[in-house]
Design an enzyme around this catalytic site. Sequence first.
Site, PDB file in Angstrom:
ATOM      1  N   GLY A   1       3.163  -1.143   4.105  1.00  0.00           N
ATOM      2  CA  GLY A   1       3.134   0.268   3.742  1.00  0.00           C
ATOM      3  C   GLY A   1       4.522   0.742   3.352  1.00  0.00           C
ATOM      4  O   GLY A   1       4.988   0.521   2.234  1.00  0.00           O
ATOM      5  N   GLY A   2       5.217   1.364   4.309  1.00  0.00           N
ATOM      6  CA  GLY A   2       6.520   1.986   4.035  1.00  0.00           C
ATOM      7  C   GLY A   2       7.500   1.099   3.285  1.00  0.00           C
ATOM      8  O   GLY A   2       8.164   1.563   2.344  1.00  0.00           O
TER       9      GLY A   2
ATOM     10  N   GLY B   1       3.102   2.391  10.508  1.00  0.00           N
ATOM     11  CA  GLY B   1       4.012   3.503  10.255  1.00  0.00           C
ATOM     12  C   GLY B   1       4.788   3.942  11.487  1.00  0.00           C
ATOM     13  O   GLY B   1       5.387   5.007  11.501  1.00  0.00           O
TER      14      GLY B   1
ATOM     15  N   ASN C   1       0.871  -1.183   0.000  1.00  0.00           N
ATOM     16  CA  ASN C   1       0.000   0.000   0.000  1.00  0.00           C
ATOM     17  C   ASN C   1       0.904   1.229   0.000  1.00  0.00           C
ATOM     18  O   ASN C   1       1.531   1.525   1.010  1.00  0.00           O
ATOM     19  CB  ASN C   1      -0.891  -0.045   1.253  1.00  0.00           C
ATOM     20  CG  ASN C   1      -1.628   1.260   1.492  1.00  0.00           C
ATOM     21  OD1 ASN C   1      -1.759   2.089   0.590  1.00  0.00           O
ATOM     22  ND2 ASN C   1      -2.115   1.436   2.722  1.00  0.00           N
ATOM     23  N   TRP C   2       0.932   1.910  -1.138  1.00  0.00           N
ATOM     24  CA  TRP C   2       1.851   3.051  -1.252  1.00  0.00           C
ATOM     25  C   TRP C   2       1.325   4.310  -0.577  1.00  0.00           C
ATOM     26  O   TRP C   2       2.045   5.303  -0.481  1.00  0.00           O
ATOM     27  CB  TRP C   2       2.132   3.348  -2.726  1.00  0.00           C
ATOM     28  CG  TRP C   2       3.030   2.339  -3.388  1.00  0.00           C
ATOM     29  CD1 TRP C   2       3.674   1.286  -2.794  1.00  0.00           C
ATOM     30  CD2 TRP C   2       3.398   2.302  -4.771  1.00  0.00           C
ATOM     31  NE1 TRP C   2       4.412   0.599  -3.723  1.00  0.00           N
ATOM     32  CE2 TRP C   2       4.260   1.205  -4.945  1.00  0.00           C
ATOM     33  CE3 TRP C   2       3.074   3.082  -5.887  1.00  0.00           C
ATOM     34  CZ2 TRP C   2       4.808   0.877  -6.198  1.00  0.00           C
ATOM     35  CZ3 TRP C   2       3.612   2.759  -7.119  1.00  0.00           C
ATOM     36  CH2 TRP C   2       4.463   1.666  -7.262  1.00  0.00           C
ATOM     37  N   LYS C   3       0.063   4.302  -0.182  1.00  0.00           N
ATOM     38  CA  LYS C   3      -0.533   5.513   0.426  1.00  0.00           C
ATOM     39  C   LYS C   3      -0.334   6.686  -0.547  1.00  0.00           C
ATOM     40  O   LYS C   3      -0.387   6.486  -1.747  1.00  0.00           O
ATOM     41  CB  LYS C   3       0.067   5.752   1.805  1.00  0.00           C
ATOM     42  CG  LYS C   3      -0.024   4.469   2.654  1.00  0.00           C
ATOM     43  CD  LYS C   3       0.309   4.651   4.089  1.00  0.00           C
ATOM     44  CE  LYS C   3       0.192   3.288   4.771  1.00  0.00           C
ATOM     45  NZ  LYS C   3       0.365   3.375   6.221  1.00  0.00           N
TER      46      LYS C   3
ATOM     47  N   GLU D   1      -6.191   4.566   8.156  1.00  0.00           N
ATOM     48  CA  GLU D   1      -6.094   6.012   7.883  1.00  0.00           C
ATOM     49  C   GLU D   1      -7.420   6.548   7.347  1.00  0.00           C
ATOM     50  O   GLU D   1      -7.792   7.692   7.613  1.00  0.00           O
ATOM     51  CB  GLU D   1      -4.927   6.287   6.924  1.00  0.00           C
ATOM     52  CG  GLU D   1      -3.593   6.162   7.657  1.00  0.00           C
ATOM     53  CD  GLU D   1      -2.468   5.565   6.844  1.00  0.00           C
ATOM     54  OE1 GLU D   1      -2.497   5.627   5.608  1.00  0.00           O
ATOM     55  OE2 GLU D   1      -1.541   4.997   7.468  1.00  0.00           O
TER      56      GLU D   1
ATOM     57  N   GLU E   1      -4.686  -4.900  10.919  1.00  0.00           N
ATOM     58  CA  GLU E   1      -3.631  -3.890  11.053  1.00  0.00           C
ATOM     59  C   GLU E   1      -3.833  -3.126  12.353  1.00  0.00           C
ATOM     60  O   GLU E   1      -4.628  -2.181  12.401  1.00  0.00           O
ATOM     61  CB  GLU E   1      -3.691  -2.916   9.870  1.00  0.00           C
ATOM     62  CG  GLU E   1      -3.470  -3.599   8.537  1.00  0.00           C
ATOM     63  CD  GLU E   1      -3.011  -2.609   7.484  1.00  0.00           C
ATOM     64  OE1 GLU E   1      -1.882  -2.755   7.014  1.00  0.00           O
ATOM     65  OE2 GLU E   1      -3.756  -1.682   7.159  1.00  0.00           O
TER      66      GLU E   1
ATOM     67  N   SER F   1       4.134  -2.001  10.023  1.00  0.00           N
ATOM     68  CA  SER F   1       5.597  -2.002  10.112  1.00  0.00           C
ATOM     69  C   SER F   1       6.232  -3.332   9.701  1.00  0.00           C
ATOM     70  O   SER F   1       7.219  -3.764  10.291  1.00  0.00           O
ATOM     71  CB  SER F   1       6.048  -1.589  11.518  1.00  0.00           C
ATOM     72  OG  SER F   1       5.593  -0.275  11.804  1.00  0.00           O
TER      73      SER F   1
ATOM     74  N   HIS G   1      -9.176   1.089   5.449  1.00  0.00           N
ATOM     75  CA  HIS G   1      -7.826   1.216   6.009  1.00  0.00           C
ATOM     76  C   HIS G   1      -7.875   2.139   7.224  1.00  0.00           C
ATOM     77  O   HIS G   1      -8.668   3.076   7.261  1.00  0.00           O
ATOM     78  CB  HIS G   1      -6.873   1.779   4.952  1.00  0.00           C
ATOM     79  CG  HIS G   1      -5.458   1.801   5.416  1.00  0.00           C
ATOM     80  ND1 HIS G   1      -4.962   2.837   6.170  1.00  0.00           N
ATOM     81  CD2 HIS G   1      -4.458   0.901   5.284  1.00  0.00           C
ATOM     82  CE1 HIS G   1      -3.702   2.572   6.466  1.00  0.00           C
ATOM     83  NE2 HIS G   1      -3.366   1.393   5.941  1.00  0.00           N
TER      84      HIS G   1
END
Length: 247
Positions: A231-232, A171, A11-13, A97, A165, A210, A95
């Site tokens: 993610g990251g 993150g 997930n590149w956000k 966020e 999650e 993470s 998600h």
Amino acid sequence: MSTPRRVVAGNWKMNHGPDATRSFFEALGSVPDGPRVAIFPPAICLPAAVGAPGRDARIELGVQNVHAAESGAYTGETSVAMAAEAGAGLVLVGHSERRHVFGETDADVAAKVARVLQHGLEPVICVGETLDQRKAGQLEAVLDRQIRAALASLPAGARYMVAYEPVWAIGTGETATPDDAAEAHGLLRARLREVHGGDSDAVPILYGGSVKPGNAADLMDALGVDGVLVGGASLKAEDFAGIIAAA
Ligand code: PGA
């Protein structure tokens, strides 16, 4: 009982424009046989991902969010039909966020899941507790409420995934231990069985929060973890390739 195929999803956000999207797929190259691999770029980068030179066609593509309405006066939103036409097969729904930054409710999540299924795409339903909820002993109640609301839109036999999650692990560099993950995944698997019986055994339940090349194998070895939502560490082809290798 059928065991789901492993899944590694990125997930590149709100990171990577069209140029960086093309460079990523060129650098990643082909993926090994075995796990399902998926990338959720920003919606505006889907065409770049679809046409990226060197992209392994087995890498599935999705969007990070959709609107629940079919179409209409919703400035700035993306419909499921548009996402599908642009090449998405998967849709992240709920998600953390979206829930915590943009105020999405369980009812919004259920409406989006229904719309995604109506168009034949596969929703990836994200659930997870905040640190306060965990400390207050509400893990089970929160997961139960979130997953039941989403399942209300899902007929037995529908194709979907679940991503656990924990909000406090997203993150932050904090990761759930494999035991934490196993506990939450066990709770979720039990809910799926309760609602959809044995049909739900093929539904992958992913862990997210993470995940890195160095912890991916341990997390995926945890009981009930069928894959990861990253993610990251999905932004760099090298890191993402390391996580795919761990699957
Ligand atoms: P992270 O994000 O890997 O950067 O923690 C995970 C996610 O939000 O899906």
